[in-house]
Design an enzyme around this catalytic site. Structure first.
Site, PDB file in Angstrom:
ATOM      1  N   CYS A  83       0.780  -1.230   0.000  1.00 20.12           N
ATOM      2  CA  CYS A  83       0.000   0.000   0.000  1.00 20.12           C
ATOM      3  C   CYS A  83       0.819   1.292   0.000  1.00 20.12           C
ATOM      4  CB  CYS A  83      -0.967   0.068   1.164  1.00 20.12           C
ATOM      5  SG  CYS A  83      -1.885  -1.445   1.406  1.00 20.12           S
TER       6      CYS A  83
ATOM      7  N   GLY B 143       0.767  -0.360  -4.551  1.00 19.66           N
ATOM      8  CA  GLY B 143      -0.450  -1.159  -4.426  1.00 19.66           C
ATOM      9  C   GLY B 143      -1.354  -0.918  -5.614  1.00 19.66           C
TER      10      GLY B 143
ATOM     11  N   ASN C 200      -0.456   1.636   5.530  1.00 19.43           N
ATOM     12  CA  ASN C 200       0.608   0.917   4.828  1.00 19.43           C
ATOM     13  C   ASN C 200       1.376   0.110   5.861  1.00 19.43           C
ATOM     14  OD1 ASN C 200       3.802   1.867   3.371  1.00 19.43           O
ATOM     15  ND2 ASN C 200       2.664  -0.014   3.125  1.00 19.43           N
ATOM     16  N   GLY C 201       1.512  -1.194   5.599  1.00 26.33           N
ATOM     17  CA  GLY C 201       2.213  -2.067   6.532  1.00 26.33           C
ATOM     18  C   GLY C 201       1.328  -3.234   6.911  1.00 26.33           C
TER      19      GLY C 201
ATOM     20  N   TYR D 210      14.293  -2.639  -3.686  1.00 25.44           N
ATOM     21  CA  TYR D 210      13.316  -2.814  -4.754  1.00 25.44           C
ATOM     22  C   TYR D 210      12.024  -2.020  -4.584  1.00 25.44           C
ATOM     23  CZ  TYR D 210       9.491  -5.104  -7.297  1.00 25.44           C
ATOM     24  OH  TYR D 210       8.394  -5.341  -8.064  1.00 25.44           O
TER      25      TYR D 210
END
Ligand code: SF4
Length: 502
Positions: free
Chosen positions: A11, A38, A112-113, A258
């Site tokens: 996300c 995401g 996010n996470g 990445y």
């Protein structure tokens, strides 16, 4: 390979407080810059000070929103989200921002996470609110984010800010959160700062976002990172910062390898510069006689540049990437599927023919993509194919928001580099060392998470049965009956959801 995913991020989040600006459009372009994080669903919530409106749907940011949808999202503050799922399935109900009723209004939240104590949080929700499911949970949301949203409901004599300061220390795992009520924008980051979160300044407001390019795209200047363990609140009184936990930094090293955009900067280090340096280190650690250094586009490009610089071997593009084919929801037909990697990458035969190649990629997860790629390069006339990888072997799963594969599917789980190289059909294979990768990030080893390479998890994990993407879809969880506890809900065309102020 079509259908084979590389590491998937969990996300992107964006928040803006800017009276006088078209905040929905700022959120749209912010999410556009975070699309790589995401691609399953996207959503934006706005508030005009009186009412929160959220619009979300499955698909890419550009597929979910058009001028009409954005035009309906009026107000002076907004939060936005683009999702890749790590807890809870790929469904409309699980798209974000999530909505919840508080005692004084509404909360809209993007995350996010991935949390590691969802099982404990389920019990906490059940303890606080009894048998009645509330809000998102009642509507079938099966994410850790819905649990946090439920816990933020609070008590009558608590503001959302005060409730957040009680709830945030109870969360374990990775969370970069943006959330808001009708008047205030909030941002919070877990004490380890696993995922990035930055603060930016507009001429007439503030922005928070997962990565710095989302500030750049809306013309915001970078102020600083949201610190690990910090809660920020922004409203007409300005910006307030409160610490809810001491800093215990363990930033994700894979963001440098990445996940993040190359034009992002994390904890003072340019991601692009880190990747180029990883390529230089790789060249020193795994030299080889060759004619051409070529990247697997796009993510292998900075490391290939570094490898070429350090080795003196010329850099060249040997593959053309079809940038859009991986971003469609249309599944290829069986005939197309057999073409495999050619749907995404096509060789430049006159560049490759007769050459000894160094092929640089960022990581190997299952190895199927690299195997198909090497076969394709040989068919295109490569004399030799030497594979160089700018991260160490991925041997362990991530529980903090990245979906690699199960441990059994990871090619480096059980095989050494030489065996992997021959399984891929490469003439040689070299991975960067852990110390080389860490040095390239310019972060101290003790302040990074490297668990997917080392198995050393910096945030304690619960027993195996309390982990996993489908955890909250188990029927026996004490979440009570599925009745809607929200005040007023309407689902609009295109999947938009409006929640009226109670
Ligand atoms: S396990 Fe790997 S991908 Fe997950 S947070 Fe740690 S370094 Fe990042």
């Amino acid at each position: 390979m079509p259908g084979e995913k590389g590491p998937q991020d969990a996300c992107g989040v964006f928040g803006v407080w800017a009276p006088g600006e078209e905040v929905a459009k700022l959120a749209y372009f912010g999410l556009y810059a975070l699309q790589h994080r995401g691609q399953e669903s996207a959503g934006i919530a706005t508030s005009n000070g009186e009412q929160i409106l959220v619009y979300k749907d499955m698909g890419l940011v550009s597929q979910v929103f058009d001028e009409t949808a954005l035009g309906a999202l009026q107000g002076h503050l907004a939060v936005g989200h683009c999702r890749y799922s790590t807890t809870g399935g790929v469904t409309w109900e699980n798209a974000q921002p999530t909505l919840g009723a508080t005692h004084n209004g509404t909360v809209a939240l993007g995350h996010n996470g991935n949390l590691t104590n969802s099982a404990d949080l389920v019990n906490l929700v059940a303890e606080r609110y009894g048998a009645q499911r509330r809000g998102e949970l009642a509507r079938g949301n099966t994410t850790d984010t819905a649990l946090v949203t439920a816990l933020l409901a609070g008590d009558a004599d608590h503001t959302l800010e005060a409730t957040a300061l009680e709830v945030l220390p109870k969360l374990r795992g990775a969370f970069s959160l943006v959330f808001m009520d009708e008047r205030t924008l909030y941002a919070a980051r877990d004490p380890q700062g696993v995922r990035p979160l930055v603060l930016g300044r507009l001429e007439r407001g503030w922005v928070v976002a997962s990565e710095t390019p989302a500030l750049d795209i809306v013309g915001a200047s970078f102020v600083r990172e949201v610190e690990p363990g910090e809660l920020i609140a922004i409203d007409e009184q300005g910006l307030r910062s409160t610490r809810f936990a001491p800093i215990d930094r363990a930033g994700c090293v894979f963001e440098y390898v990445y996940l993040a955009r190359p034009d992002t900067s994390i904890n003072g280090r340019s991601v692009h510069a880190a990747r180029v340096e990883m390529g230089r280190v790789l060249a020193n650690e795994h030299p080889v006689e060759a004619d051409l250094v070529m990247p697997v586009p796009e993510s292998g490009t900075p490391a290939a540049v570094g490898y070429a610089q350090a080795s003196g071997i010329p850099f060249g593009q040997g593959l053309t990437k079809n940038a859009y084919v991986g971003r469609t929801f249309i599944q290829p037909s069986d005939t197309l599927r057999q073409l495999g990697i050619r749907l995404k990458l096509n060789p430049l035969r006159d560049v490759i023919r007769g050459k000894r190649l160094v092929v640089v990629d960022d990581s190997i997860v299952r190895g199927n993509t690299q195997r198909a790629l090497i076969r394709m390069l040989r068919e295109a006339g490569a004399a030799e194919v030497h594979v160089r990888i700018s991260s160490p072997p991925v041997k362990w799963p991530c529980y903090y928001g990245i979906d690699f594969a199960s441990r059994a599917e990871l090619i480096a789980n059980g095989l050494g580099p030489a065996e992997i190289g021959s399984s891929l059909g490469a003439d040689s294979l070299g991975y960067i060392s852990e110390s080389g990768m860490i040095a390239a990030t310019e972060q101290s080893e003790s302040q990074l998470c490297t668990a997917c390479f080392t198995g050393d998890y910096p945030i304690t994990l619960p027993p195996e049965h309390q982990l996993g993407k489908g955890l909250l879809e188990q029927a026996e969880l004490p979440l009570g009956s599925p009745e809607d506890g929200l005040h007023s809900l309407s689902v609009g065309a295109g999947g938009g959801t409006a929640l009226d102020h109670p």
